[in-house]
Motif scaffolding. Structure first.
Motif, PDB file in Angstrom:
ATOM      1  N   UNK A  77      26.854  -8.340  55.235  1.00  0.00           N
ATOM      2  CA  UNK A  77      27.362  -9.620  54.742  1.00  0.00           C
ATOM      3  C   UNK A  77      27.590 -10.612  55.877  1.00  0.00           C
ATOM      4  N   UNK A  78      27.660 -10.119  57.110  1.00  0.00           N
ATOM      5  CA  UNK A  78      27.803 -11.030  58.250  1.00  0.00           C
ATOM      6  C   UNK A  78      26.533 -11.831  58.492  1.00  0.00           C
ATOM      7  N   UNK A  79      25.403 -11.269  58.077  1.00  0.00           N
ATOM      8  CA  UNK A  79      24.115 -11.912  58.334  1.00  0.00           C
ATOM      9  C   UNK A  79      23.360 -12.311  57.069  1.00  0.00           C
ATOM     10  N   UNK A  80      23.874 -11.919  55.914  1.00  0.00           N
ATOM     11  CA  UNK A  80      23.133 -12.173  54.680  1.00  0.00           C
ATOM     12  C   UNK A  80      24.074 -12.458  53.521  1.00  0.00           C
ATOM     13  N   UNK A  81      23.728 -13.497  52.754  1.00  0.00           N
ATOM     14  CA  UNK A  81      24.383 -13.733  51.480  1.00  0.00           C
ATOM     15  C   UNK A  81      23.302 -14.063  50.450  1.00  0.00           C
ATOM     16  N   UNK A  82      23.477 -13.544  49.264  1.00  0.00           N
ATOM     17  CA  UNK A  82      22.517 -13.766  48.183  1.00  0.00           C
ATOM     18  C   UNK A  82      23.218 -14.563  47.097  1.00  0.00           C
ATOM     19  N   UNK A  83      22.775 -15.786  46.894  1.00  0.00           N
ATOM     20  CA  UNK A  83      23.398 -16.682  45.938  1.00  0.00           C
ATOM     21  C   UNK A  83      22.460 -16.880  44.752  1.00  0.00           C
ATOM     22  N   UNK A  84      22.839 -16.320  43.613  1.00  0.00           N
ATOM     23  CA  UNK A  84      22.055 -16.491  42.387  1.00  0.00           C
ATOM     24  C   UNK A  84      22.783 -17.500  41.503  1.00  0.00           C
ATOM     25  N   UNK A  85      22.092 -18.605  41.213  1.00  0.00           N
ATOM     26  CA  UNK A  85      22.704 -19.694  40.457  1.00  0.00           C
ATOM     27  C   UNK A  85      22.122 -19.740  39.053  1.00  0.00           C
ATOM     28  N   UNK A  86      22.960 -19.473  38.064  1.00  0.00           N
ATOM     29  CA  UNK A  86      22.514 -19.604  36.680  1.00  0.00           C
ATOM     30  C   UNK A  86      22.529 -21.078  36.301  1.00  0.00           C
ATOM     31  N   UNK A  87      21.368 -21.601  35.949  1.00  0.00           N
ATOM     32  CA  UNK A  87      21.212 -23.029  35.668  1.00  0.00           C
ATOM     33  C   UNK A  87      21.413 -23.320  34.185  1.00  0.00           C
ATOM     34  N   UNK A  88      22.599 -22.929  33.686  1.00  0.00           N
ATOM     35  CA  UNK A  88      22.979 -23.184  32.289  1.00  0.00           C
ATOM     36  C   UNK A  88      21.990 -22.533  31.322  1.00  0.00           C
ATOM     37  N   UNK A  89      21.670 -21.275  31.570  1.00  0.00           N
ATOM     38  CA  UNK A  89      20.720 -20.559  30.726  1.00  0.00           C
ATOM     39  C   UNK A  89      21.229 -20.431  29.297  1.00  0.00           C
ATOM     40  N   UNK A  90      20.280 -20.341  28.377  1.00  0.00           N
ATOM     41  CA  UNK A  90      20.629 -20.118  26.976  1.00  0.00           C
ATOM     42  C   UNK A  90      20.440 -18.656  26.582  1.00  0.00           C
ATOM     43  N   UNK A  91      20.005 -17.821  27.524  1.00  0.00           N
ATOM     44  CA  UNK A  91      19.883 -16.386  27.256  1.00  0.00           C
ATOM     45  C   UNK A  91      20.970 -15.639  28.028  1.00  0.00           C
ATOM     46  N   UNK A  92      20.760 -14.354  28.305  1.00  0.00           N
ATOM     47  CA  UNK A  92      21.798 -13.524  28.930  1.00  0.00           C
ATOM     48  C   UNK A  92      21.703 -13.469  30.454  1.00  0.00           C
ATOM     49  N   UNK A  93      21.047 -14.423  31.067  1.00  0.00           N
ATOM     50  CA  UNK A  93      20.875 -14.401  32.518  1.00  0.00           C
ATOM     51  C   UNK A  93      22.206 -14.280  33.250  1.00  0.00           C
ATOM     52  N   UNK A 106      28.549  -5.256  45.774  1.00  0.00           N
ATOM     53  CA  UNK A 106      27.961  -5.540  47.087  1.00  0.00           C
ATOM     54  C   UNK A 106      28.484  -6.896  47.551  1.00  0.00           C
ATOM     55  N   UNK A 107      29.179  -6.943  48.679  1.00  0.00           N
ATOM     56  CA  UNK A 107      29.761  -8.225  49.122  1.00  0.00           C
ATOM     57  C   UNK A 107      28.726  -9.287  49.456  1.00  0.00           C
ATOM     58  N   UNK A 108      27.470  -8.876  49.583  1.00  0.00           N
ATOM     59  CA  UNK A 108      26.423  -9.858  49.902  1.00  0.00           C
ATOM     60  C   UNK A 108      25.998 -10.656  48.682  1.00  0.00           C
ATOM     61  N   UNK A 109      26.252 -10.138  47.497  1.00  0.00           N
ATOM     62  CA  UNK A 109      25.751 -10.741  46.259  1.00  0.00           C
ATOM     63  C   UNK A 109      26.814 -11.606  45.593  1.00  0.00           C
ATOM     64  N   UNK A 110      26.425 -12.847  45.283  1.00  0.00           N
ATOM     65  CA  UNK A 110      27.317 -13.769  44.578  1.00  0.00           C
ATOM     66  C   UNK A 110      26.566 -14.393  43.404  1.00  0.00           C
ATOM     67  N   UNK A 111      27.158 -14.301  42.231  1.00  0.00           N
ATOM     68  CA  UNK A 111      26.577 -14.893  41.029  1.00  0.00           C
ATOM     69  C   UNK A 111      27.349 -16.163  40.708  1.00  0.00           C
ATOM     70  N   UNK A 112      26.645 -17.277  40.632  1.00  0.00           N
ATOM     71  CA  UNK A 112      27.278 -18.569  40.409  1.00  0.00           C
ATOM     72  C   UNK A 112      26.899 -19.125  39.051  1.00  0.00           C
ATOM     73  N   UNK A 113      27.887 -19.600  38.325  1.00  0.00           N
ATOM     74  CA  UNK A 113      27.634 -20.284  37.056  1.00  0.00           C
ATOM     75  C   UNK A 113      27.428 -21.762  37.356  1.00  0.00           C
ATOM     76  N   UNK A 114      26.224 -22.237  37.110  1.00  0.00           N
ATOM     77  CA  UNK A 114      25.899 -23.620  37.439  1.00  0.00           C
ATOM     78  C   UNK A 114      26.682 -24.618  36.607  1.00  0.00           C
TER      79      UNK A 114
END
Length: 414
Positions: A77-93, A106-114
């Motif tokens: 996590x010191x060298x890597x972050x994974x940012x997944x941005x849900x762009x207002x999906x209408x399914x189960x993303x 996993x501290x490297x993974x972040x799920x963001x609600x757009x």
């Protein structure tokens, strides 16, 4: 004679197109040629990377994409972050992403609600999602990939090492191409070959030319370069934002690097004919700077290169010329018909061009890693690509049926 003349032109087009593809493939830089002697070095010296994945209605892809990123590298996590941005999906993303985050822990993974898109500004495609992620990203490098991309082991380290060694500000690549449904096999290898011909690697990587191209599935920016050109905010209303960002990199005097990247990632862009048609008709015309001439030219090249030899054979069959040849071959008639030499020549030229379809697929596979499966259906594939080119221009200019995943796109004329 008209048919023979058309076939001669088809042969000329085939030879020229093959020559251009061979040159592009030969000149394509490959990260695997230099990555073996490069290493990321100690963690304290390795730059931090933010991997950003915009996701709209990607329930089929998001889990596998996230896992592939995390498993592709031992970076902490010191060298890597994974940012997944849900762009207002209408399914189960979003739900799938949040469940995965809880499960992996996993501290490297972040799920963001757009957030909702600004009411007073038009944001096309994934630009809004990417811009939101950048606001909280902390990396020195920003790697944008699509949810249908699967990173391969060592991809991040190899890409960073290449960018550092070659002083590249935007490193993009043509990833390995994955085809599964029948429509993909017909269209995608031909499209990838055409991109390689139109965007010759040498020209794109030459800072003195105007030729610029970037593939949205894999775009690695130095953060300083990304901010200098204004990032996704500067191209908020641009639908083919990847190519426009590449153009801005070049115009700013920064270094653009287009690589053959089958060792970095693979991509399966579309999972059905409907998705394929919607996706390519959305992008193709705009990617060509809204040039009707280029679309008509592309359609003509595709038709002469692929369906023409099959059409010639079909015409001979319907006219009974094949039967006449077989009759003469069986010594039942003397060879007095002056049409026969022309018929034989037409058949030979048709077969030469058809065999060249295999050669084109084989050459393209050196970049895309896509097998030559169904190469003999190139006639159908070429006709479909020609139709996509014309439809892309019509849909973009009129706005009729111009959508992406059900979202209506704003007509650039308005």
């Amino acid at each position: 004679m008209i048919l023979l003349t058309l076939l001669i032109f088809s042969l000329i087009v085939s030879r020229a197109y093959t020559k251009n593809l061979r040159r592009s493939v030969k000149n394509a830089p490959r990260t695997d040629r230099i990555s073996a002697r490069l290493s990321p070095g100690p963690a304290a010296q390795f730059p931090k990377v933010s991997v950003i994945v915009p996701a709209y209605n990607e329930a089929e892809n998001i889990r596998d994409c996230a896992i592939a990123i995390l498993e592709s590298t031992p970076l902490s996590a010191d060298n890597l972050e994974v940012l997944i941005v849900d762009d207002r999906s209408t399914d189960d993303t979003l739900a799938i992403g949040q469940t995965l985050q809880q499960h992996l822990n996993d501290p490297r993974l972040k799920i963001l609600a757009g957030q909702p898109r600004p009411a007073n500004q038009y944001w096309a495609g994934k630009n809004w999602a990417c811009a939101q992620a950048v606001q909280i990203a902390t990396g020195d490098f920003l790697l944008f990939i699509d949810a249908d991309v699967r990173l391969k082991p060592g991809a991040i380290e190899t890409a960073i090492a290449t960018a550092e060694t070659e002083k590249i500000d935007l490193l993009t690549c043509m990833p390995a191409l994955v085809c599964e449904c029948f429509a993909e096999w017909l269209v995608q290898p031909i499209m990838f070959n055409h991109l390689a011909v139109c965007y010759d690697f040498t020209a794109v990587n030459d800072p003195t030319t105007d030729s610029a191209f970037a593939g949205g599935p894999f775009m690695l920016f130095r953060r300083s370069a990304y901010e200098k050109i204004g990032g996704h905010e500067a191209v908020a209303s641009v639908i083919v934002e990847d190519v426009e960002l590449a153009r801005r990199i070049k115009r700013a005097g920064l270094k653009l690097g287009l690589y053959a990247g089958s060792n970095l990632a693979s991509v399966r862009m579309y999972r059905s004919w409907n998705a394929l048609w919607e996706g390519w008709t959305k992008n193709l015309y705009l990617g060509a700077n809204r040039s009707w001439g280029l679309m008509v030219y592309m359609a003509a090249i595709m038709l002469f290169l692929y369906p023409m030899p099959w059409l010639a054979l079909a015409i001979l069959l319907v006219n009974g010329d094949f039967a006449e040849i077989l009759t003469i071959t069986n010594y039942q008639l003397p060879i007095t018909n002056y049409h026969l030499p022309i018929t034989w020549l037409t058949i030979c030229l048709s077969l030469i061009v058809i065999l060249q379809h295999y050669n084109l697929r084989r050459l393209g596979a050196e970049i895309s890693d896509c097998p030559t499966k169904y190469w003999w259906l190139g006639g159908v594939g070429g006709a479909l690509v020609a139709a996509i080119a014309i439809a892309s221009a019509i849909k973009t200019e009129t706005g009729w049926g111009w959508t992406w995943r059900g979202r209506a796109l704003q007509n650039p004329n308005t």
